[in-house]
Design an enzyme around this catalytic site. Structure first.
Site, PDB file in Angstrom:
ATOM      1  N   GLU A 177       0.836  -1.202   0.000  1.00 44.02           N
ATOM      2  CA  GLU A 177       0.000   0.000   0.000  1.00 44.02           C
ATOM      3  C   GLU A 177       0.869   1.251   0.000  1.00 44.02           C
ATOM      4  O   GLU A 177       0.624   2.200  -0.752  1.00 44.02           O
ATOM      5  CB  GLU A 177      -0.928  -0.009   1.212  1.00 44.02           C
ATOM      6  CG  GLU A 177      -1.885   1.161   1.268  1.00 44.02           C
ATOM      7  CD  GLU A 177      -2.824   1.106   2.469  1.00 44.02           C
ATOM      8  OE1 GLU A 177      -3.441   2.147   2.762  1.00 44.02           O
ATOM      9  OE2 GLU A 177      -2.931   0.038   3.109  1.00 44.02           O
ATOM     10  N   GLY A 208      -7.141   3.076   9.249  1.00 42.14           N
ATOM     11  CA  GLY A 208      -6.709   1.923  10.022  1.00 42.14           C
ATOM     12  C   GLY A 208      -5.219   1.714  10.099  1.00 42.14           C
ATOM     13  O   GLY A 208      -4.737   0.995  10.971  1.00 42.14           O
ATOM     14  N   SER A 209      -4.449   2.332   9.183  1.00 39.93           N
ATOM     15  CA  SER A 209      -3.001   2.109   9.179  1.00 39.93           C
ATOM     16  C   SER A 209      -2.268   3.369   8.752  1.00 39.93           C
ATOM     17  O   SER A 209      -2.853   4.306   8.207  1.00 39.93           O
ATOM     18  CB  SER A 209      -2.640   0.948   8.244  1.00 39.93           C
ATOM     19  OG  SER A 209      -2.998   1.256   6.902  1.00 39.93           O
ATOM     20  N   PHE A 210      -0.971   3.358   8.988  1.00 43.03           N
ATOM     21  CA  PHE A 210      -0.090   4.464   8.629  1.00 43.03           C
ATOM     22  C   PHE A 210       1.100   3.900   7.863  1.00 43.03           C
ATOM     23  O   PHE A 210       1.634   2.841   8.233  1.00 43.03           O
ATOM     24  CB  PHE A 210       0.383   5.203   9.886  1.00 43.03           C
ATOM     25  CG  PHE A 210       1.584   6.089   9.659  1.00 43.03           C
ATOM     26  CD1 PHE A 210       1.478   7.235   8.894  1.00 43.03           C
ATOM     27  CD2 PHE A 210       2.821   5.766  10.199  1.00 43.03           C
ATOM     28  CE1 PHE A 210       2.582   8.045   8.664  1.00 43.03           C
ATOM     29  CE2 PHE A 210       3.927   6.562   9.992  1.00 43.03           C
ATOM     30  CZ  PHE A 210       3.811   7.709   9.220  1.00 43.03           C
ATOM     31  N   GLN A 211       1.501   4.573   6.774  1.00 38.37           N
ATOM     32  CA  GLN A 211       2.650   4.138   5.983  1.00 38.37           C
ATOM     33  C   GLN A 211       3.634   5.287   5.784  1.00 38.37           C
ATOM     34  O   GLN A 211       3.224   6.448   5.627  1.00 38.37           O
ATOM     35  CB  GLN A 211       2.218   3.638   4.587  1.00 38.37           C
ATOM     36  CG  GLN A 211       1.574   2.282   4.545  1.00 38.37           C
ATOM     37  CD  GLN A 211       0.098   2.346   4.866  1.00 38.37           C
ATOM     38  OE1 GLN A 211      -0.569   3.329   4.579  1.00 38.37           O
ATOM     39  NE2 GLN A 211      -0.419   1.300   5.493  1.00 38.37           N
TER      40      GLN A 211
END
Length: 432
Positions: A177, A208-211
């Site tokens: 992602e 919901g997430s961190f990149q």
């Protein structure tokens, strides 16, 4: 001797008829040659041919909504696509909201497929790939519930007139992602797909997430990073290394829930009542997330709200992030909720591009948490969100004066992982 007028007219008509007969013969000969050329496989020179068109339909099944991106490419420059146009639509809630009733997600997916059918010419339906990639919302679900949702979507896509295969529906790996979002960003900025040393980094704060993804220039970054954080990039004519880290559960909505509940995953004791110093002491209301309605209220006045919220957020983030010294000196674009919260603060208008410093988030958090920031329609969670965003950036090693670029779109194309994933799929089709 004078020629009678009538004879002159006949002479003129005879000459005209002879000329027209000659022209017709030349035209017929050219037409016959063209037909023979086509039969022999003749085609116009490469430079005169219009570039072939290719469409790709990408569903982004996120934690807060499902979006459809319909990309119209022109295949140029030895098979490397150029983006001609994007059509975008979105619906709410996210796919994960149907975890206990998967068949109910069909209506929304069907609605978006109708958008695709009205956008892609019918002559190209059968050659247009349709893909769905789910992100953190489904990664956080129990495996069987996620599979049931994916099976429902697979059945819908198989019935559609578009090209659907065994790999058309899946859960997107968090690192991928980040990489695909990096590809989108550097393709749209024209920075670094072909020259890694000019690439810009990407920070993407989803629900919901961190990149965080960037092209490492320091050998120490490659040597000291966990092995699964360093990936080889190969897409069309580009190749190189990327450093990409993904943090499931550190997206803004997942973090908000955990911080409000005081634990990493769910409210204390399974209760749906949440009390937090990150909310105004007089606030009481409800908040729905992942198909659960929570009662939320502020903590009675005591410790200063900003300091109390910082303590809660720092406790949540403790030792969850990998600090990469090189990243602190690179140029980064900040996407998704980083952008949204800057818009909420009025630091830039919706749809605008701009820049922000880490200190801008910090100072805004102090004003909002102290009740000194009064804006119409202000979210009761703005204090918590700003404290979280500023703490997250500082935990990554970014200094207070670190400047970040902000954008939601570039040239009317959304900055998300979807375009990069479409490129990767077309590249797979090209090389298979």
């Amino acid at each position: 001797m004078k020629v009678p007028k009538l004879a002159g007219v006949f002479i003129f008509l005879g000459i005209l008829l002879t000329y027209l007969t000659f022209v017709k013969r030349q035209w017929d000969a050219a037409k016959l040659d063209a037909q023979r050329g086509r039969l022999a496989g003749w085609a116009p020179p490469e430079s005169q041919r219009p570039p072939p068109r290719q469409y790709c339909i990408m569903f982004d099944a996120g934690s807060t909504g499902t979006r459809i991106h319909i990309f119209h490419f022109r295949m140029e420059d030895r098979g490397v696509p150029s983006l001609h146009q994007e059509t975008f639509r979105s619906i709410q809630p996210g796919l994960s909201a149907y975890a206990d009733r998967p068949q109910e997600c069909s209506a929304g997916i069907s609605e978006l497929l109708e958008v695709a059918q009205s956008t892609v010419p019918s002559s190209q339906w059968s050659s247009t790939p349709v893909l769905l990639r789910a992100t953190a919302g489904l990664r956080l679900l129990p495996e069987q519930k996620a599979l049931d949702l994916l099976d429902t979507v697979k059945a819908l896509l198989r019935k559609s007139p578009f090209l659907s295969g065994a790999d058309s529906v899946s859960i997107l790996d968090g690192v991928d992602e980040g990489i695909f979002a990096w590809i989108t960003l550097n393709f749209m900025t024209g920075c670094g797909l072909h020259h890694a040393d000019s690439a810009v980094g990407m920070l993407d704060l989803g629900g919901g997430s961190f990149q965080i993804t960037f092209s490492p220039q320091d050998e120490k970054t490659i040597q000291m990073s966990p092995i699964d954080y360093i990936r080889s990039l190969r897409v069309f004519n580009s190749a190189g290394l990327l450093a990409s880290s993904t943090y499931l559960g550190l997206g803004l909505m997942s973090a908000r829930l955990a911080i409000l509940g005081g634990v990493d995953a769910s409210p204390l004791g399974g209760s749906t009542e949440l009390v937090s110093p990150c909310l105004a002491p007089e606030y009481s209301g409800s908040w729905e997330y992942a198909d659960v309605v929570y009662t939320v209220r502020g903590q009675k006045a005591g410790e200063a709200p900003y300091e109390a919220c910082v303590t809660r957020v720092e406790k949540f983030l403790y030792r969850k992030l990998l600090t990469v010294p090189e990243a602190a000196h690179l140029e980064f674009f900040s996407l998704s909720y980083f952008y949204d919260r800057a818009v909420d603060l009025g630091l830039l208008g919706e749809g605008d591009e701009g820049t922000i410093r880490v200190s801008d988030y910090v100072m805004a958090a102090k004003r909002v948490c102290s009740g000194l920031w009064a804006r119409p329609q202000q979210s009761p969670f703005l204090c918590l969100d700003l404290v979280y965003v500023s703490a997250l950036l500082q935990e990554l090693g970014f200094s207070a004066d670190k400047q970040l670029k902000l954008a939601r779109t570039l040239n009317h194309v959304g900055l998300s992982w979807s375009l990069g994933a479409a490129f990767q799929h077309l590249n797979t089709l090209k090389t298979s």
